[in-house]
Design a protein around this motif. Structure first.
Motif, PDB file in Angstrom:
ATOM      1  N   GLU A   1       0.677  -1.285  -0.058  1.00 47.60           N
ATOM      2  CA  GLU A   1       0.180   0.066  -0.003  1.00 47.60           C
ATOM      3  C   GLU A   1       0.913   1.306   0.114  1.00 47.60           C
ATOM      4  O   GLU A   1       0.518   2.062  -0.715  1.00 47.60           O
ATOM      5  N   GLN A   2       1.776   1.243   0.827  1.00 47.68           N
ATOM      6  CA  GLN A   2       2.734   2.335   0.813  1.00 47.68           C
ATOM      7  C   GLN A   2       3.752   2.595  -0.457  1.00 47.68           C
ATOM      8  O   GLN A   2       3.539   3.855  -1.149  1.00 47.68           O
ATOM      9  N   PHE A   3       3.989   1.638  -1.286  1.00 47.73           N
ATOM     10  CA  PHE A   3       4.505   1.542  -2.440  1.00 47.73           C
ATOM     11  C   PHE A   3       3.668   2.067  -3.483  1.00 47.73           C
ATOM     12  O   PHE A   3       4.047   3.115  -4.339  1.00 47.73           O
ATOM     13  N   VAL A   4       2.326   1.628  -3.456  1.00 51.48           N
ATOM     14  CA  VAL A   4       1.158   2.150  -4.439  1.00 51.48           C
ATOM     15  C   VAL A   4       0.917   3.609  -4.287  1.00 51.48           C
ATOM     16  O   VAL A   4       0.948   4.557  -5.304  1.00 51.48           O
TER      17      VAL A   4
ATOM     18  N   ASP B   1       0.685   8.966  -6.084  1.00 54.79           N
ATOM     19  CA  ASP B   1       0.678  10.325  -5.548  1.00 54.79           C
ATOM     20  C   ASP B   1       1.769  11.023  -5.757  1.00 54.79           C
ATOM     21  O   ASP B   1       1.873  12.244  -6.014  1.00 54.79           O
ATOM     22  N   MET B   2       3.112  10.484  -5.847  1.00 54.76           N
ATOM     23  CA  MET B   2       4.417  11.236  -5.978  1.00 54.76           C
ATOM     24  C   MET B   2       5.020  10.843  -7.411  1.00 54.76           C
ATOM     25  O   MET B   2       6.178  11.363  -7.516  1.00 54.76           O
ATOM     26  N   ASP B   3       4.374  10.017  -8.267  1.00 53.67           N
ATOM     27  CA  ASP B   3       4.772   9.484  -9.341  1.00 53.67           C
ATOM     28  C   ASP B   3       6.144   9.076  -9.223  1.00 53.67           C
ATOM     29  O   ASP B   3       7.230   9.261 -10.118  1.00 53.67           O
ATOM     30  N   ILE B   4       6.479   8.164  -8.259  1.00 53.25           N
ATOM     31  CA  ILE B   4       7.920   7.543  -8.262  1.00 53.25           C
ATOM     32  C   ILE B   4       7.958   6.263  -8.732  1.00 53.25           C
ATOM     33  O   ILE B   4       6.986   5.355  -8.713  1.00 53.25           O
ATOM     34  N   ASN B   5       8.846   6.107  -9.696  1.00 54.81           N
ATOM     35  CA  ASN B   5       8.910   4.668 -10.502  1.00 54.81           C
ATOM     36  C   ASN B   5       9.601   3.564  -9.523  1.00 54.81           C
ATOM     37  O   ASN B   5      10.192   4.004  -8.118  1.00 54.81           O
TER      38      ASN B   5
ATOM     39  N   GLU C   1      12.340   1.766  -9.357  1.00 56.43           N
ATOM     40  CA  GLU C   1      13.517   2.118  -8.771  1.00 56.43           C
ATOM     41  C   GLU C   1      13.729   3.110  -7.732  1.00 56.43           C
ATOM     42  O   GLU C   1      14.448   2.651  -6.815  1.00 56.43           O
ATOM     43  N   GLY C   2      12.883   3.866  -7.810  1.00 47.94           N
ATOM     44  CA  GLY C   2      12.901   5.338  -6.983  1.00 47.94           C
ATOM     45  C   GLY C   2      12.432   4.624  -5.591  1.00 47.94           C
ATOM     46  O   GLY C   2      12.840   4.971  -4.414  1.00 47.94           O
ATOM     47  N   ILE C   3      11.288   3.770  -5.723  1.00 48.05           N
ATOM     48  CA  ILE C   3      10.502   3.132  -4.660  1.00 48.05           C
ATOM     49  C   ILE C   3      11.580   2.309  -3.903  1.00 48.05           C
ATOM     50  O   ILE C   3      11.836   2.291  -2.626  1.00 48.05           O
ATOM     51  N   GLU C   4      12.423   1.392  -4.547  1.00 51.36           N
ATOM     52  CA  GLU C   4      13.412   0.678  -4.008  1.00 51.36           C
ATOM     53  C   GLU C   4      14.526   1.431  -3.374  1.00 51.36           C
ATOM     54  O   GLU C   4      14.708   0.998  -2.081  1.00 51.36           O
ATOM     55  N   ALA C   5      14.951   2.625  -3.866  1.00 49.65           N
ATOM     56  CA  ALA C   5      15.942   3.433  -3.190  1.00 49.65           C
ATOM     57  C   ALA C   5      15.523   4.103  -1.841  1.00 49.65           C
ATOM     58  O   ALA C   5      15.958   3.874  -0.975  1.00 49.65           O
ATOM     59  N   LEU C   6      14.066   4.708  -2.072  1.00 54.70           N
ATOM     60  CA  LEU C   6      13.459   5.042  -0.902  1.00 54.70           C
ATOM     61  C   LEU C   6      13.367   4.256   0.375  1.00 54.70           C
ATOM     62  O   LEU C   6      13.356   4.492   1.381  1.00 54.70           O
ATOM     63  N   TYR C   7      12.628   2.894  -0.212  1.00 48.31           N
ATOM     64  CA  TYR C   7      12.462   1.879   0.807  1.00 48.31           C
ATOM     65  C   TYR C   7      13.859   1.477   1.637  1.00 48.31           C
ATOM     66  O   TYR C   7      13.718   1.449   2.914  1.00 48.31           O
ATOM     67  N   HIS C   8      14.845   1.373   1.071  1.00 48.49           N
ATOM     68  CA  HIS C   8      16.250   0.978   1.513  1.00 48.49           C
ATOM     69  C   HIS C   8      16.737   2.050   2.545  1.00 48.49           C
ATOM     70  O   HIS C   8      17.295   1.879   3.601  1.00 48.49           O
ATOM     71  N   MET C   9      16.442   3.242   1.870  1.00 50.02           N
ATOM     72  CA  MET C   9      17.030   4.605   2.787  1.00 50.02           C
ATOM     73  C   MET C   9      16.214   4.634   4.185  1.00 50.02           C
ATOM     74  O   MET C   9      16.613   4.704   5.110  1.00 50.02           O
ATOM     75  N   LEU C  10      14.866   4.393   3.946  1.00 46.65           N
ATOM     76  CA  LEU C  10      13.896   4.352   5.194  1.00 46.65           C
ATOM     77  C   LEU C  10      14.266   3.316   6.284  1.00 46.65           C
ATOM     78  O   LEU C  10      14.297   3.443   7.509  1.00 46.65           O
ATOM     79  N   VAL C  11      14.666   2.047   5.573  1.00 46.00           N
ATOM     80  CA  VAL C  11      14.933   0.909   6.606  1.00 46.00           C
ATOM     81  C   VAL C  11      16.203   1.282   7.006  1.00 46.00           C
ATOM     82  O   VAL C  11      16.528   1.030   8.548  1.00 46.00           O
ATOM     83  N   ARG C  12      17.382   1.860   6.555  1.00 44.83           N
ATOM     84  CA  ARG C  12      18.537   2.208   7.127  1.00 44.83           C
ATOM     85  C   ARG C  12      18.066   3.510   8.337  1.00 44.83           C
ATOM     86  O   ARG C  12      18.913   3.530   9.285  1.00 44.83           O
TER      87      ARG C  12
END
Length: 97
Positions: free
Chosen positions: A51-54, A59-63, A65-76
């Motif tokens: 749901e977060q990825f969707v 809403d933010m038009d993130i592709n 690859e951007g979702i992957e980068a953002l997810y890993h940054m948030l985990v970190r």
């Protein structure tokens, strides 16, 4: 259907996403997709993150690859925050001695 998973086709219908979007998330390891014969499923454990990825995608038009980068940054960031909290607790302990 197993109680701990939802049909892949239902996810597509409910979240109004393309198959390629879910497939890409699965290929990158961001969500777990499972197969049982000809039927594909998404694990219930994955729905909150899906749901977060969707939302990020729509809403933010993130592709993907951007979702992957953002997810890993948030985990970190969460990991670093937990480490800071542990160090604060340890410091408080030593200050109280």
């Amino acid at each position: 259907m197993n109680e701990k998973r939802i049909l892949y086709s239902e996810c597509i219908r409910i979240y109004e996403v393309k198959e390629s979007f879910l497939d890409s998330l699965g290929e990158l390891g961001l969500i777990r997709l499972s197969d049982s014969g000809d039927t594909r499923f998404v694990e219930y454990d994955e729905l909150e993150e899906l749901e977060q990825f969707v939302r990020w995608h729509n809403d933010m038009d993130i592709n993907v690859e951007g979702i992957e980068a953002l997810y890993h940054m948030l985990v970190r960031v969460k990991s670093l925050q937990a480490e800071v909290d542990n160090l604060r607790n340890e410091l408080q302990f030593y200050r109280s001695l």
